[in-house]
Design a protein around this motif. Structure first.
Motif, PDB file in Angstrom:
ATOM      1  N   SER A 198       0.836  -1.195   0.000  1.00 49.63           N
ATOM      2  CA  SER A 198       0.000   0.000   0.000  1.00 49.63           C
ATOM      3  C   SER A 198       0.869   1.242   0.000  1.00 49.63           C
ATOM      4  CB  SER A 198      -0.919  -0.024   1.223  1.00 49.63           C
ATOM      5  OG  SER A 198      -0.146   0.085   2.406  1.00 49.63           O
ATOM      6  N   ILE A 199       0.299   2.318   0.468  1.00 53.35           N
ATOM      7  CA  ILE A 199       1.015   3.590   0.482  1.00 53.35           C
ATOM      8  C   ILE A 199       2.230   3.532   1.409  1.00 53.35           C
ATOM      9  CG2 ILE A 199      -0.272   4.648   2.388  1.00 53.35           C
ATOM     10  CD1 ILE A 199      -0.388   7.208   0.640  1.00 53.35           C
ATOM     11  N   GLY A 200       2.222   2.560   2.343  1.00 53.85           N
ATOM     12  CA  GLY A 200       3.375   2.413   3.222  1.00 53.85           C
ATOM     13  C   GLY A 200       4.642   2.027   2.485  1.00 53.85           C
ATOM     14  N   SER A 201       4.503   1.327   1.349  1.00 55.52           N
ATOM     15  CA  SER A 201       5.688   0.905   0.600  1.00 55.52           C
ATOM     16  C   SER A 201       6.430   2.080  -0.007  1.00 55.52           C
ATOM     17  CB  SER A 201       5.272  -0.078  -0.512  1.00 55.52           C
ATOM     18  OG  SER A 201       4.686  -1.238   0.033  1.00 55.52           O
ATOM     19  N   ILE A 202       5.706   3.134  -0.340  1.00 51.57           N
ATOM     20  CA  ILE A 202       6.323   4.278  -1.001  1.00 51.57           C
ATOM     21  C   ILE A 202       6.553   5.444  -0.041  1.00 51.57           C
ATOM     22  CG2 ILE A 202       4.221   5.465  -1.764  1.00 51.57           C
ATOM     23  CD1 ILE A 202       5.578   5.815  -4.501  1.00 51.57           C
ATOM     24  N   VAL A 203       5.887   5.427   1.115  1.00 50.40           N
ATOM     25  CA  VAL A 203       6.042   6.503   2.095  1.00 50.40           C
ATOM     26  C   VAL A 203       6.694   5.988   3.376  1.00 50.40           C
ATOM     27  CG1 VAL A 203       4.839   8.185   3.531  1.00 50.40           C
ATOM     28  CG2 VAL A 203       4.107   7.836   1.170  1.00 50.40           C
ATOM     29  N   ALA A 204       6.073   4.964   4.000  1.00 47.55           N
ATOM     30  CA  ALA A 204       6.524   4.531   5.327  1.00 47.55           C
ATOM     31  C   ALA A 204       7.852   3.781   5.291  1.00 47.55           C
ATOM     32  CB  ALA A 204       5.449   3.658   5.975  1.00 47.55           C
ATOM     33  N   PHE A 205       8.075   2.943   4.259  1.00 45.23           N
ATOM     34  CA  PHE A 205       9.319   2.174   4.226  1.00 45.23           C
ATOM     35  C   PHE A 205      10.547   3.076   4.090  1.00 45.23           C
ATOM     36  CE2 PHE A 205      12.487  -0.235   1.666  1.00 45.23           C
ATOM     37  CZ  PHE A 205      12.886  -1.110   2.671  1.00 45.23           C
ATOM     38  N   PRO A 206      10.600   3.999   3.115  1.00 47.60           N
ATOM     39  CA  PRO A 206      11.749   4.915   3.081  1.00 47.60           C
ATOM     40  C   PRO A 206      11.847   5.782   4.331  1.00 47.60           C
ATOM     41  CG  PRO A 206      10.577   4.938   0.979  1.00 47.60           C
ATOM     42  CD  PRO A 206       9.716   4.204   1.942  1.00 47.60           C
ATOM     43  N   ALA A 207      10.687   6.190   4.881  1.00 48.45           N
ATOM     44  CA  ALA A 207      10.712   7.013   6.095  1.00 48.45           C
ATOM     45  C   ALA A 207      11.286   6.241   7.271  1.00 48.45           C
ATOM     46  CB  ALA A 207       9.298   7.497   6.431  1.00 48.45           C
ATOM     47  N   GLY A 208      10.936   4.950   7.385  1.00 51.19           N
ATOM     48  CA  GLY A 208      11.472   4.141   8.472  1.00 51.19           C
ATOM     49  C   GLY A 208      12.970   3.948   8.355  1.00 51.19           C
ATOM     50  N   LEU A 258       5.059   1.000  -9.303  1.00 50.82           N
ATOM     51  CA  LEU A 258       6.315   0.345  -9.669  1.00 50.82           C
ATOM     52  C   LEU A 258       7.177   1.255 -10.534  1.00 50.82           C
ATOM     53  CD1 LEU A 258       5.040  -3.276 -10.421  1.00 50.82           C
ATOM     54  CD2 LEU A 258       6.370  -2.515  -8.452  1.00 50.82           C
ATOM     55  N   PHE A 259       6.529   1.971 -11.451  1.00 49.89           N
ATOM     56  CA  PHE A 259       7.268   2.918 -12.292  1.00 49.89           C
ATOM     57  C   PHE A 259       7.915   4.003 -11.446  1.00 49.89           C
ATOM     58  CE2 PHE A 259       7.033   7.172 -14.195  1.00 49.89           C
ATOM     59  CZ  PHE A 259       7.959   7.037 -15.218  1.00 49.89           C
ATOM     60  N   GLY A 260       7.163   4.567 -10.501  1.00 52.30           N
ATOM     61  CA  GLY A 260       7.683   5.655  -9.686  1.00 52.30           C
ATOM     62  C   GLY A 260       8.850   5.218  -8.819  1.00 52.30           C
ATOM     63  N   ILE A 261       8.715   4.083  -8.141  1.00 53.13           N
ATOM     64  CA  ILE A 261       9.786   3.620  -7.254  1.00 53.13           C
ATOM     65  C   ILE A 261      11.034   3.258  -8.052  1.00 53.13           C
ATOM     66  CG2 ILE A 261      10.450   1.779  -5.653  1.00 53.13           C
ATOM     67  CD1 ILE A 261       7.612   1.763  -4.625  1.00 53.13           C
ATOM     68  N   MET A 290      10.867  -4.212  -5.939  1.00 50.18           N
ATOM     69  CA  MET A 290      10.853  -2.748  -5.940  1.00 50.18           C
ATOM     70  C   MET A 290      11.571  -2.168  -4.713  1.00 50.18           C
ATOM     71  SD  MET A 290       6.946  -1.826  -4.870  1.00 50.18           S
ATOM     72  CE  MET A 290       6.235  -2.379  -3.325  1.00 50.18           C
ATOM     73  N   TYR A 291      11.706  -2.952  -3.637  1.00 48.39           N
ATOM     74  CA  TYR A 291      12.279  -2.393  -2.414  1.00 48.39           C
ATOM     75  C   TYR A 291      13.746  -1.974  -2.545  1.00 48.39           C
ATOM     76  CZ  TYR A 291       8.072  -3.359   0.227  1.00 48.39           C
ATOM     77  OH  TYR A 291       6.784  -3.341   0.693  1.00 48.39           O
ATOM     78  N   PRO A 292      14.595  -2.699  -3.294  1.00 46.10           N
ATOM     79  CA  PRO A 292      15.967  -2.181  -3.450  1.00 46.10           C
ATOM     80  C   PRO A 292      16.024  -0.776  -4.030  1.00 46.10           C
ATOM     81  CG  PRO A 292      15.870  -4.470  -4.147  1.00 46.10           C
ATOM     82  CD  PRO A 292      14.460  -4.036  -3.883  1.00 46.10           C
ATOM     83  N   PHE A 293      15.094  -0.442  -4.937  1.00 45.45           N
ATOM     84  CA  PHE A 293      15.080   0.915  -5.495  1.00 45.45           C
ATOM     85  C   PHE A 293      14.724   1.944  -4.419  1.00 45.45           C
ATOM     86  CE2 PHE A 293      14.124  -1.873  -9.140  1.00 45.45           C
ATOM     87  CZ  PHE A 293      15.163  -1.503  -9.975  1.00 45.45           C
ATOM     88  N   ALA A 294      13.770   1.580  -3.543  1.00 41.67           N
ATOM     89  CA  ALA A 294      13.430   2.485  -2.446  1.00 41.67           C
ATOM     90  C   ALA A 294      14.604   2.640  -1.488  1.00 41.67           C
ATOM     91  CB  ALA A 294      12.201   1.961  -1.703  1.00 41.67           C
ATOM     92  N   VAL A 295      15.383   1.571  -1.301  1.00 43.45           N
ATOM     93  CA  VAL A 295      16.561   1.639  -0.435  1.00 43.45           C
ATOM     94  C   VAL A 295      17.603   2.584  -1.021  1.00 43.45           C
ATOM     95  CG1 VAL A 295      18.512   0.315   0.463  1.00 43.45           C
ATOM     96  CG2 VAL A 295      16.198  -0.639   0.579  1.00 43.45           C
ATOM     97  N   PHE A 296      17.857   2.486  -2.331  1.00 39.19           N
ATOM     98  CA  PHE A 296      18.833   3.379  -2.968  1.00 39.19           C
ATOM     99  C   PHE A 296      18.391   4.836  -2.875  1.00 39.19           C
ATOM    100  CE2 PHE A 296      20.399  -0.423  -5.337  1.00 39.19           C
ATOM    101  CZ  PHE A 296      21.728  -0.307  -4.984  1.00 39.19           C
ATOM    102  N   ALA A 297      17.094   5.079  -3.033  1.00 32.99           N
ATOM    103  CA  ALA A 297      16.590   6.448  -2.908  1.00 32.99           C
ATOM    104  C   ALA A 297      16.818   6.979  -1.497  1.00 32.99           C
ATOM    105  CB  ALA A 297      15.109   6.491  -3.261  1.00 32.99           C
ATOM    106  N   THR A 298      16.592   6.146  -0.489  1.00 31.24           N
ATOM    107  CA  THR A 298      16.796   6.574   0.900  1.00 31.24           C
ATOM    108  C   THR A 298      18.266   6.816   1.185  1.00 31.24           C
ATOM    109  OG1 THR A 298      14.884   5.212   1.506  1.00 31.24           O
ATOM    110  CG2 THR A 298      16.279   6.015   3.288  1.00 31.24           C
ATOM    111  N   VAL A 340       8.345  12.441   3.991  1.00 32.32           N
ATOM    112  CA  VAL A 340       8.434  13.054   2.660  1.00 32.32           C
ATOM    113  C   VAL A 340       9.759  12.722   1.977  1.00 32.32           C
ATOM    114  CG1 VAL A 340       6.931  14.946   3.382  1.00 32.32           C
ATOM    115  CG2 VAL A 340       9.414  15.234   3.522  1.00 32.32           C
ATOM    116  N   VAL A 341      10.560  11.820   2.564  1.00 31.90           N
ATOM    117  CA  VAL A 341      11.906  11.601   2.030  1.00 31.90           C
ATOM    118  C   VAL A 341      11.860  11.077   0.597  1.00 31.90           C
ATOM    119  CG1 VAL A 341      12.048   9.286   3.053  1.00 31.90           C
ATOM    120  CG2 VAL A 341      14.133  10.502   2.452  1.00 31.90           C
ATOM    121  N   PHE A 342      10.960  10.148   0.301  1.00 33.43           N
ATOM    122  CA  PHE A 342      10.923   9.567  -1.044  1.00 33.43           C
ATOM    123  C   PHE A 342      10.595  10.632  -2.089  1.00 33.43           C
ATOM    124  CE2 PHE A 342       8.727   7.653  -4.638  1.00 33.43           C
ATOM    125  CZ  PHE A 342       9.613   6.662  -5.020  1.00 33.43           C
ATOM    126  N   PHE A 343       9.577  11.425  -1.815  1.00 34.47           N
ATOM    127  CA  PHE A 343       9.174  12.429  -2.806  1.00 34.47           C
ATOM    128  C   PHE A 343      10.149  13.603  -2.842  1.00 34.47           C
ATOM    129  CE2 PHE A 343       5.173  10.179  -2.108  1.00 34.47           C
ATOM    130  CZ  PHE A 343       4.821   9.915  -3.413  1.00 34.47           C
TER     131      PHE A 343
END
Length: 466
Positions: A54-64, A190-193, A273-281, A296-299
């Motif tokens: 859900s929205i946690g994958s794109i907001v909460a995971f990088p924030a955590g 998936l495209f965004g992450i 998709m999670y490795p991409f979120a990790v690199f962004a963080t 707001v870190v991801f965005f």
């Protein structure tokens, strides 16, 4: 331009929900809640991952990761890896029981298995307690996305619009509409992450001039109480994930046991998709100044690295992720309120009663988000301690262990009470997740041999064998 792109995506999602309504010959209560138990494996896969990621994958995971370090990622990814093989084996059995009892809601399975209307209502209230903060969290995530889009001046108006869209999904096609919208949401998310992750990798390589490899922050493994918490959380969340009220009802929509099993096989693919979120963080930690709000870190990284139209598409995907879960959660809560807690309200006009209950929940959740978001974030942690306690009931149902509804209810309430008390009091647990301690206490009660002996004697007496 961002508003135009997001608006077009929202209209497209409403069109997808309308298509679901057109393809449904009739919109009965069973169609609304469980899609007539007719979803094939591909559609069940899209629906389930749409709710899990859900929205946690794109907001909460990088924030955590940004706020708590790499130990957060260990248990977050670890419990998902454990949950999928557990779901492969228990998912078909859950579907079989729901089909056997002709259940459209989770409490109907419990009430009909234990042959107790009172127990059905008790579990319905417990499900609502677990689901309300989960639905509330979607509003909080949606608010974070709206803030990144520059719509923070009128947060109530933006969230009210989100509530209207979520209700539209429910009214147009129920859970089947969520399935159709999930296709669009998955593509965009998936495209965004992936886009943000790839851009972060390329930029980090470019900024690391003179180095032959990409440099990332050090990744010290968790140790001590952090390691204990990570391991206990992986066990607790991984085993109980598919037994909680926020996930289980989606399995009811499958066409067959084989459809559930085939859908489960491909669930882990979404974790790519999670490795991409990790690199962004990591990029944010190394190259961007400290952010006061980790949500707001991801965005923030997306706005730094990507053109505006790509950021808009990523934001649209995040919005759809939150709206989908919000719609499905409100539908589940409304169904339990009108079918299990107060069935008299929906006896004459069940669909109308469900829609009114959905509106009531969305309004109350909207008010809570604007008035006391911090309190509700704490309640989100507590909701997990209630939701996964339902694992003990499923253990009883799937194993056929003979226990009375009183003992089953005592275990459920005791497990939730122990977990919440430990969490709220801040008592020392040696790093062990309070939810795991509560679940162990829960299972110790319901699987006590003493209760089994008494239940067997009572069952024999009811059958006139003693």
């Amino acid at each position: 331009m961002t508003g135009v792109i997001v608006g077009c995506v929202i209209l497209l999602s409403l069109g997808a929900a309308g298509l679901a309504r057109v393809r449904s010959r009739h919109l009965s209560v069973e169609t609304l809640l469980v899609a007539d138990r007719a979803l094939p494996a591909p559609m069940l896969f899209i629906l389930t991952v749409g709710e899990i990621y859900s929205i946690g994958s794109i907001v909460a995971f990088p924030a955590g990761l940004y706020a708590h370090g790499v130990s957060y990622g260990y248990w977050f990814l670890g419990y998902l890896l454990l949950a999928f093989p557990v779901g492969y084996f228990v998912g078909p059995a859950i579907w079989r029981r729901a089909k056997q009892y002709d259940a459209c809601t989770l409490p109907e399975v419990f009430g009909r298995h234990f042959e107790s209307v009172a127990f059905e209502r008790l579990t319905a209230w417990a499900c609502v307690m677990a689901l309300v903060p989960w639905g509330q969290f979607q509003f909080i995530g949606l608010r974070s996305v709206l803030d990144t889009m520059g719509l923070s001046a009128a947060p109530a108006a933006g969230l009210a619009g989100c509530a209207v869209i979520a209700f539209s999904y429910v009214a147009l096609g129920g859970v089947r509409a969520s399935t159709y919208v999930a296709f669009l949401k998955d593509v965009l998310m998936l495209f965004g992450i992936a886009a943000v992750g790839v851009a972060a990798i390329c930029m980090q390589y470019k900024l690391s001039t003179g180095h032959a490899q990409i440099i990332t922050p050090t990744l010290p493994p968790p140790f001590g109480s952090s390691l204990v918490f990570a391991i206990s959380t992986i066990i607790y969340q991984g085993i109980g994930f598919y037994f909680q009220p926020s996930v289980t009802p989606y399995l009811f929509t499958a066409r067959s046991e084989q459809a559930v099993r085939r859908a489960m096989v491909f669930m882990p693919l979404y974790m790519l998709m999670y490795p991409f979120a990790v690199f962004a963080t990591f990029f944010a930690l190394k190259f961007l100044p400290s952010l006061p709000n980790p949500n707001v870190v991801f965005f923030h990284v997306a706005a730094t690295l990507l053109p505006p139209w790509m950021v808009a598409l990523a934001a649209a995907g995040a919005l759809l992720a939150g709206l989908l879960v919000l719609a499905a959660t409100s539908l589940n809560i409304a169904a339990m309120m009108t079918r299990n807690i107060a069935p008299g309200l929906g006896r004459r006009h069940p669909r109308r009663a469900i829609n009114l209950a959905v509106i009531l929940f969305l309004v109350l959740a909207l008010v809570a988000t604007t008035r006391a978001p911090a309190i509700m974030l704490t309640a989100l942690n507590l909701s997990g301690y209630v939701g996964i306690q339902f694992a003990s009931l499923w253990f009883l149902i799937l194993t056929g262990w003979p226990v009375s509804p009183r003992i089953a209810g005592l275990g459920l309430l005791s497990g939730a009470g122990v977990a919440i008390t430990l969490f709220a009091s801040g008592a020392w647990t040696g790093g062990v997740n309070p939810g795991l301690i509560g679940l162990l206490a829960n299972c110790a009660i319901v699987f006590c041999p003493l209760w089994r002996d008494q239940s067997e004697v009572r069952a024999l007496k009811e059958k006139d064998l003693l």
